[in-house]
Write a protein that holds these residues in place. Structure first.
Motif, PDB file in Angstrom:
ATOM      1  N   ILE A  61     -16.667  34.226  -3.125  1.00  0.00           N
ATOM      2  CA  ILE A  61     -16.774  34.869  -4.433  1.00  0.00           C
ATOM      3  C   ILE A  61     -17.936  35.850  -4.386  1.00  0.00           C
ATOM      4  O   ILE A  61     -19.089  35.460  -4.197  1.00  0.00           O
ATOM      5  N   GLY A  62     -17.627  37.133  -4.528  1.00  0.00           N
ATOM      6  CA  GLY A  62     -18.648  38.168  -4.437  1.00  0.00           C
ATOM      7  C   GLY A  62     -18.985  38.780  -5.778  1.00  0.00           C
ATOM      8  O   GLY A  62     -18.245  38.639  -6.757  1.00  0.00           O
ATOM      9  N   TYR A  63     -20.109  39.477  -5.820  1.00  0.00           N
ATOM     10  CA  TYR A  63     -20.571  40.119  -7.050  1.00  0.00           C
ATOM     11  C   TYR A  63     -21.173  41.479  -6.697  1.00  0.00           C
ATOM     12  O   TYR A  63     -21.896  41.617  -5.709  1.00  0.00           O
ATOM     13  N   SER A  64     -20.891  42.473  -7.534  1.00  0.00           N
ATOM     14  CA  SER A  64     -21.437  43.818  -7.325  1.00  0.00           C
ATOM     15  C   SER A  64     -22.824  43.916  -7.938  1.00  0.00           C
ATOM     16  O   SER A  64     -22.966  43.964  -9.165  1.00  0.00           O
ATOM     17  N   ALA A  65     -23.846  43.935  -7.095  1.00  0.00           N
ATOM     18  CA  ALA A  65     -25.236  44.009  -7.548  1.00  0.00           C
ATOM     19  C   ALA A  65     -25.780  45.419  -7.348  1.00  0.00           C
ATOM     20  O   ALA A  65     -25.479  46.079  -6.350  1.00  0.00           O
ATOM     21  N   HIS A  66     -26.582  45.861  -8.312  1.00  0.00           N
ATOM     22  CA  HIS A  66     -27.158  47.204  -8.240  1.00  0.00           C
ATOM     23  C   HIS A  66     -28.667  47.215  -8.455  1.00  0.00           C
ATOM     24  O   HIS A  66     -29.300  48.273  -8.366  1.00  0.00           O
ATOM     25  N   THR A  67     -29.228  46.058  -8.763  1.00  0.00           N
ATOM     26  CA  THR A  67     -30.674  45.939  -8.972  1.00  0.00           C
ATOM     27  C   THR A  67     -31.155  44.638  -8.342  1.00  0.00           C
ATOM     28  O   THR A  67     -30.355  43.745  -8.022  1.00  0.00           O
ATOM     29  N   LEU A  68     -32.463  44.518  -8.203  1.00  0.00           N
ATOM     30  CA  LEU A  68     -33.042  43.288  -7.680  1.00  0.00           C
ATOM     31  C   LEU A  68     -32.728  42.122  -8.614  1.00  0.00           C
ATOM     32  O   LEU A  68     -32.454  41.004  -8.165  1.00  0.00           O
ATOM     33  N   GLU A  69     -32.732  42.402  -9.918  1.00  0.00           N
ATOM     34  CA  GLU A  69     -32.403  41.349 -10.898  1.00  0.00           C
ATOM     35  C   GLU A  69     -30.971  40.868 -10.717  1.00  0.00           C
ATOM     36  O   GLU A  69     -30.678  39.674 -10.851  1.00  0.00           O
ATOM     37  N   ASP A  70     -30.062  41.803 -10.415  1.00  0.00           N
ATOM     38  CA  ASP A  70     -28.668  41.427 -10.161  1.00  0.00           C
ATOM     39  C   ASP A  70     -28.567  40.461  -8.985  1.00  0.00           C
ATOM     40  O   ASP A  70     -27.844  39.458  -9.041  1.00  0.00           O
ATOM     41  N   VAL A  71     -29.286  40.772  -7.927  1.00  0.00           N
ATOM     42  CA  VAL A  71     -29.221  39.946  -6.725  1.00  0.00           C
ATOM     43  C   VAL A  71     -29.766  38.545  -7.008  1.00  0.00           C
ATOM     44  O   VAL A  71     -29.197  37.538  -6.560  1.00  0.00           O
ATOM     45  N   ARG A  72     -30.832  38.465  -7.756  1.00  0.00           N
ATOM     46  CA  ARG A  72     -31.391  37.155  -8.117  1.00  0.00           C
ATOM     47  C   ARG A  72     -30.411  36.374  -8.994  1.00  0.00           C
ATOM     48  O   ARG A  72     -30.289  35.155  -8.882  1.00  0.00           O
ATOM     49  N   TYR A  73     -29.719  37.081  -9.850  1.00  0.00           N
ATOM     50  CA  TYR A  73     -28.699  36.455 -10.694  1.00  0.00           C
ATOM     51  C   TYR A  73     -27.589  35.860  -9.842  1.00  0.00           C
ATOM     52  O   TYR A  73     -27.153  34.719 -10.049  1.00  0.00           O
ATOM     53  N   VAL A  74     -27.126  36.623  -8.870  1.00  0.00           N
ATOM     54  CA  VAL A  74     -26.054  36.168  -7.983  1.00  0.00           C
ATOM     55  C   VAL A  74     -26.464  34.890  -7.262  1.00  0.00           C
ATOM     56  O   VAL A  74     -25.681  33.946  -7.132  1.00  0.00           O
ATOM     57  N   ALA A  75     -27.715  34.850  -6.810  1.00  0.00           N
ATOM     58  CA  ALA A  75     -28.201  33.716  -6.022  1.00  0.00           C
ATOM     59  C   ALA A  75     -28.298  32.429  -6.823  1.00  0.00           C
ATOM     60  O   ALA A  75     -28.335  31.337  -6.247  1.00  0.00           O
TER      61      ALA A  75
END
Length: 211
Positions: free
Chosen positions: A109-123
């Protein structure tokens, strides 16, 4: 990862049929990860073509990893993964944004991240990887500023347990810089879809062990 954008409706000068045939040819040459993405077709047409294309790809490489943009229901029925982004169905995005974990056999399951906050959210949610974009300038999004390699490195360091795929303006030469910055892999559109031959298109990525 190849993002087969426009596989059902076409992309620029490429017909949908050409993209489908090229995607299967790349898988036959060793491509291991394909994301099927098309925001311009009906759900019915999307499903019809996906079912046939998934069967064709698995016929030439049984272990190919396939994710479908947004379609959790279809992914479940075909034993594929799913990718969540800004174009995804509201209910699907809301399920993750509310903190709920979807109990499903769908993987990855992948997620399109565009900011550092997005990446932390995904994790911290029920995702297994993220694409991080755009790393470099890209013709498909000319008005979006490139994040650059430093931002990629910072994102990868912030969530070392999460596989991050660099996306946006990637080619065979730039892929190494992304991996050196900490990316788990790269997600590519034009450099593979617009190549002159499938074997040559994958050579640089094969030499880096990214297939």
């Amino acid at each position: 990862m190849l993002i087969a954008d426009g596989f059902a409706s076409g992309r620029g000068w490429q017909t949908a049929y050409a993209i489908q045939r090229w995607t299967v040819a790349l898988v036959n040459e060793g491509l291991s990860f394909v994301q099927l993405r098309d925001h311009s077709v009906t759900a019915i047409k999307f499903e019809k073509i996906v079912r046939r294309l998934v069967e064709e790809m698995r016929a030439v490489r049984a272990d190919v990893v396939i994710t479908l943009n947004s379609r959790m229901d279809l992914a479940e029925s075909l034993n594929c993964g799913v990718h969540v982004g800004e174009h995804s169905d509201y209910a699907l995005r809301a399920a993750f944004q509310s903190g709920k974990v979807i109990e499903s056999s769908v993987q990855p399951i992948g997620y399109s991240a565009h900011t550092l906050e997005d990446v932390r959210y995904v994790a911290t949610h029920a995702f297994t990887f993220a694409t991080f974009s755009p790393i470099f300038s890209t013709a498909s999004h000319p008005n979006v500023d490139a994040l650059g390699l430093e931002a990629l490195a910072n994102a990868c360091k912030a969530v070392p347990q999460l596989p991050v795929f660099a996306l946006g303006g990637i080619n065979g030469k730039l892929a190494k810089k992304c991996v050196d910055a900490g990316a788990h892999g790269v997600a590519v559109v034009s450099d593979l879809l617009a190549a002159s031959d499938p074997e040559g298109a994958l050579l640089a990525y094969r030499n880096m062990g990214l297939l």
